[in-house]
Design a protein around this motif. Structure first.
Motif, PDB file in Angstrom:
ATOM      1  N   UNK A   1     -10.399  19.344   5.977  1.00  0.00           N
ATOM      2  CA  UNK A   1     -10.387  20.018   4.769  1.00  0.00           C
ATOM      3  C   UNK A   1      -9.214  20.334   3.937  1.00  0.00           C
ATOM      4  N   UNK A   2      -8.071  20.629   4.692  1.00  0.00           N
ATOM      5  CA  UNK A   2      -6.674  20.821   4.008  1.00  0.00           C
ATOM      6  C   UNK A   2      -6.296  19.914   3.192  1.00  0.00           C
ATOM      7  N   UNK A   3      -6.421  18.502   3.579  1.00  0.00           N
ATOM      8  CA  UNK A   3      -5.727  17.351   3.320  1.00  0.00           C
ATOM      9  C   UNK A   3      -6.301  16.097   2.710  1.00  0.00           C
ATOM     10  N   UNK A   4      -7.828  16.132   3.331  1.00  0.00           N
ATOM     11  CA  UNK A   4      -8.283  14.710   2.770  1.00  0.00           C
ATOM     12  C   UNK A   4      -8.583  14.414   1.499  1.00  0.00           C
ATOM     13  N   UNK A   5      -9.016  15.336   0.563  1.00  0.00           N
ATOM     14  CA  UNK A   5      -9.167  15.179  -0.936  1.00  0.00           C
ATOM     15  C   UNK A   5      -7.939  14.975  -1.450  1.00  0.00           C
ATOM     16  N   UNK A   6      -6.848  15.625  -0.913  1.00  0.00           N
ATOM     17  CA  UNK A   6      -5.544  15.700  -1.623  1.00  0.00           C
ATOM     18  C   UNK A   6      -4.719  14.522  -1.558  1.00  0.00           C
ATOM     19  N   UNK A   7      -5.263  13.455  -0.977  1.00  0.00           N
ATOM     20  CA  UNK A   7      -4.428  12.175  -0.674  1.00  0.00           C
ATOM     21  C   UNK A   7      -5.354  10.881  -1.261  1.00  0.00           C
ATOM     22  N   UNK A   8      -4.444  10.132  -1.743  1.00  0.00           N
ATOM     23  CA  UNK A   8      -5.103   8.556  -2.100  1.00  0.00           C
ATOM     24  C   UNK A   8      -4.280   7.603  -1.331  1.00  0.00           C
ATOM     25  N   UNK A   9      -5.095   6.481  -1.305  1.00  0.00           N
ATOM     26  CA  UNK A   9      -4.352   5.197  -1.003  1.00  0.00           C
ATOM     27  C   UNK A   9      -4.271   4.085  -1.928  1.00  0.00           C
ATOM     28  N   UNK A  10      -2.957   3.951  -2.635  1.00  0.00           N
ATOM     29  CA  UNK A  10      -3.025   2.953  -3.586  1.00  0.00           C
ATOM     30  C   UNK A  10      -2.599   1.641  -3.134  1.00  0.00           C
ATOM     31  N   UNK A  11      -3.392   0.566  -3.743  1.00  0.00           N
ATOM     32  CA  UNK A  11      -3.421  -0.746  -3.249  1.00  0.00           C
ATOM     33  C   UNK A  11      -3.597  -1.786  -4.303  1.00  0.00           C
ATOM     34  N   UNK A  12      -3.104  -2.906  -4.264  1.00  0.00           N
ATOM     35  CA  UNK A  12      -3.293  -3.981  -5.417  1.00  0.00           C
ATOM     36  C   UNK A  12      -4.201  -5.022  -4.828  1.00  0.00           C
TER      37      UNK A  12
ATOM     38  N   UNK B   1       0.840  -1.144   0.116  1.00  0.00           N
ATOM     39  CA  UNK B   1       0.027  -0.123  -0.043  1.00  0.00           C
ATOM     40  C   UNK B   1       0.816   1.307  -0.131  1.00  0.00           C
ATOM     41  N   UNK B   2       0.272   2.417  -0.662  1.00  0.00           N
ATOM     42  CA  UNK B   2       1.184   3.613  -0.743  1.00  0.00           C
ATOM     43  C   UNK B   2       0.092   4.767  -0.524  1.00  0.00           C
ATOM     44  N   UNK B   3       0.308   5.558   0.233  1.00  0.00           N
ATOM     45  CA  UNK B   3      -0.226   6.921   0.638  1.00  0.00           C
ATOM     46  C   UNK B   3       0.419   7.902  -0.369  1.00  0.00           C
ATOM     47  N   UNK B   4      -0.362   8.587  -1.196  1.00  0.00           N
ATOM     48  CA  UNK B   4       0.003   9.649  -2.054  1.00  0.00           C
ATOM     49  C   UNK B   4      -0.731  10.866  -1.960  1.00  0.00           C
ATOM     50  N   UNK B   5       0.131  12.016  -1.578  1.00  0.00           N
ATOM     51  CA  UNK B   5      -0.414  13.309  -1.237  1.00  0.00           C
ATOM     52  C   UNK B   5      -0.337  14.406  -2.402  1.00  0.00           C
ATOM     53  N   UNK B   6      -1.229  14.985  -2.787  1.00  0.00           N
ATOM     54  CA  UNK B   6      -0.694  16.032  -3.993  1.00  0.00           C
ATOM     55  C   UNK B   6      -0.647  17.480  -3.308  1.00  0.00           C
ATOM     56  N   UNK B   7       0.554  17.909  -3.372  1.00  0.00           N
ATOM     57  CA  UNK B   7       1.086  19.340  -2.810  1.00  0.00           C
ATOM     58  C   UNK B   7       0.125  20.232  -3.450  1.00  0.00           C
ATOM     59  N   UNK B   8      -0.069  20.243  -4.569  1.00  0.00           N
ATOM     60  CA  UNK B   8      -0.809  21.372  -5.315  1.00  0.00           C
ATOM     61  C   UNK B   8      -2.236  21.522  -4.740  1.00  0.00           C
TER      62      UNK B   8
END
Length: 418
Positions: A275-286, A24-31
C-alpha cells in the motif's frame, strides 16, 4: 502512480531520466510514498499506534530511510531485513519480526538488537525464543500470530490466513500458550498478531478476521491476560489494472479496525507494505524489437522476469504504456523479455499504440515486490533504482556491474577435507 501528461513522475522527466541512467530502471516517487504514509497517520490520529513498513515489499535502504523520516518502523522477516532497517536508521524499538522460519542465529541477532517484539508462529519457535532469551539473560516480548481461517479473497500464493496456510496457529493453540505463559521465564507473551494476506481489495475479510481476534482478546482479558498490543498486519491492495482494481480507502480500513477493537487500551500495530510503495514506483524499459510471429506479435523489452517476477510468478497484471507521445495505430502484442523462458512474459494480448525498437515504456505499480524480488538469472545485472522528489532525483541503487555480480564467486583452486 502514473506519469503526468508531460510524462513526468514527481516533477522529473522520465525520458531524460532513462536517457541518463539507462534501462531497465526502477523509479520511486518520494512524494507518493509520503502521501500514503500520511493518509494512514491521519486516520490513526489520537490512537496509540505504530506503522511498521513490511520491508519485503521494497527493501531498498533509500526507501527505508524515507520511512524512518516519516516516523514509520519496520516489519521484518529475516536478519538481512533487520540489518537493512537499522542501517536506514529505523530504531530496533520500532521493529517487529514475523515469519515462520526464524533461525536461531536470526533470533539471537534480533534479541541482541533489542527489537520491539517477535510475532511467534509455532510452539517450537516459542520454546526456542524462551531458550535463547534465557541463555542471553534477556526477556523477549512476543505476540502469537493467529491464523483465523479467513479467506482474504486474493491470489492463493499471497493468502496467509486460511487454516491450510503455513502461517500462524489456531486460536485453540494460542489459548493453550496463554494458559501456560507463566512458565515462560524469559518471554513476555502479551500480544496478538494477525495477517491474512496481501493485495486485499475489500473490507469483508478484514472484518471477519478482526471479529475473531477481538473475541479472543476479550476472552483473554476476562481471564486476566492483559495484552500490550494487537498487530493487525497489512495487506491493503493497490491498483494494478486501471478501471478494474478498486482499492480500499485507508480511512475506511482504519475505521474498520477501530470499530472491531473498540475498547482495546493497548497499542495497535500495522504492517502495510504494498500500500505504501506499490503505486509510487514504475519500471522503465525500452523496446528491443518487435517480432511478428505467425499467430502473434511480440514486443520484446529490455526488462525481464528477473527484474519484475510478479507476472511470471502470479500471472499478475501490470498496466503498461509508452512514455511520451505515441499516436500510432493500436496494435496487440504479447509483451515479453529477453530471458530464455516462456514464462518471461509481462502481458499477453495487450493493446498498445504501435511500438518501435528504442521506444521507452513504463510498467506501472512496480514499487512493491519488484526490485526486492529481482535476481541475476541469465547473468543479467540487477537494475538501477532511483528516487524522485519534487523535480530532483537521487540514485538509491547503482546498476550492478558484471564484476559486482560475480564478486562472491571463485574458481575451485583450493580443495579441503572436512
Amino acid at each position: 502512480m502514473t506519469a503526468s501528461p508531460h510524462h513526468q513522475l514527481d516533477g522529473v522527466d522520465l525520458d531524460a531520466l532513462a536517457a541518463r541512467l539507462g534501462t531497465p530502471l526502477y523509479v520511486y516517487s518520494a512524494s507518493a510514498i509520503r502521501q500514503r504514509i500520511q493518509s494512514l497517520q491521519a486516520a490513526l490520529h489520537g490512537t496509540d499506534s505504530l506503522i511498521c513498513f513490511a520491508v519485503k515489499a521494497n527493501s531498498n535502504r533509500g526507501v527505508l530511510a524515507l520511512m524512518h523520516a516519516q516516523g514509520v518502523g519496520a516489519d521484518i522477516v529475516s536478519a538481512g531485513e533487520l540489518w537493512r532497517a537499522m542501517q536506514a536508521g529505523i530504531p530496533p524499538e520500532h521493529i517487529v519480526f514475523s515469519g515462520v522460519g526464524k533461525s536461531e542465529q536470526e533470533i539471537v541477532e534480533a534479541l541482541d538488537a533489542g527489537i520491539l517484539r517477535f510475532n511467534v508462529e509455532s510452539h517450537d519457535e516459542l520454546l526456542t525464543l524462551q531458550r535463547l532469551a534465557q541463555s542471553r539473560g534477556t526477556t523477549a516480548r512476543a505476540a502469537v500470530r493467529i491464523n483465523p481461517d479467513v479467506d482474504a479473497q486474493t491470489h492463493e500464493k499471497i493468502s496467509t490466513g486460511k487454516a491450510e496456510n503455513k502461517f500462524g496457529v489456531s486460536i485453540d493453540e494460542a489459548r493453550r500458550w496463554f494458559a501456560a505463559r507463566h512458565a515462560l521465564s524469559h518471554v513476555q507473551l502479551d500480544g496478538l498478531h494477525v495477517h491474512i494476506g496481501s493485495q486485499i481489495l475489500s473490507l469483508g475479510p478484514y472484518r471477519e478476521a478482526l471479529k475473531r481476534v477481538a473475541a479472543f482478546w476479550r476472552e483473554l482479558a476476562a481471564g486476566g491476560h492483559v495484552l500490550a498490543s494487537i498487530d493487525v498486519g497489512g495487506g491493503l491492495g493497490v491498483c494494478y489494472r486501471e478501471g478494474h482494481d478498486h482499492p480500499v480507502d485507508a480511512a475506511d480500513y482504519i475505521a474498520t479496525v477501530r470499530e472491531a477493537l473498540a475498547g482495546f487500551e493497548g497499542r495497535l500495530l500495522f504492517e502495510p507494505g504494498r500500500y505504501l510503495v506499490g503505486e509510487a514506483g514504475v519500471l522503465l524499459t525500452r523496446a528491443i524489437r518487435v517480432k511478428h510471429g505467425e499467430e502473434r506479435n511480440f514486443l520484446v523489452l529490455d526488462a525481464a522476469m528477473n527484474d519484475l517476477a510478479r507476472p511470471s510468478l502470479y500471472d499478475a497484471w501490470h498496466d503498461i504504456a509508452p512514455v511520451g507521445s505515441n499516436t500510432h495505430p493500436a496494435t496487440t502484442y504479447d509483451i515479453v523479455g529477453p530471458v530464455c523462458e516462456t514464462g518471461d512474459t509481462f502481458a499477453r494480448g495487450r493493446t498498445l499504440p504501435a511500438c518501435s525498437p528504442g521506444d521507452l515504456l513504463m510498467i506501472h505499480t512496480a514499487g512493491a515486490y519488484g526490485a526486492s524480488m529481482s535476481s541475476t538469472y541469465n547473468s543479467r545485472p540487477l537494475a538501477a533504482e532511483v528516487m524522485v522528489d519534487d523535480g530532483r532525483y537521487a540514485v538509491v541503487r547503482q546498476r550492478q556491474r558484471f564484476e559486482d555480480m560475480v564478486a562472491g564467486e571463485q574458481l575451485a583452486g583450493h580443495w579441503e577435507s572436512v
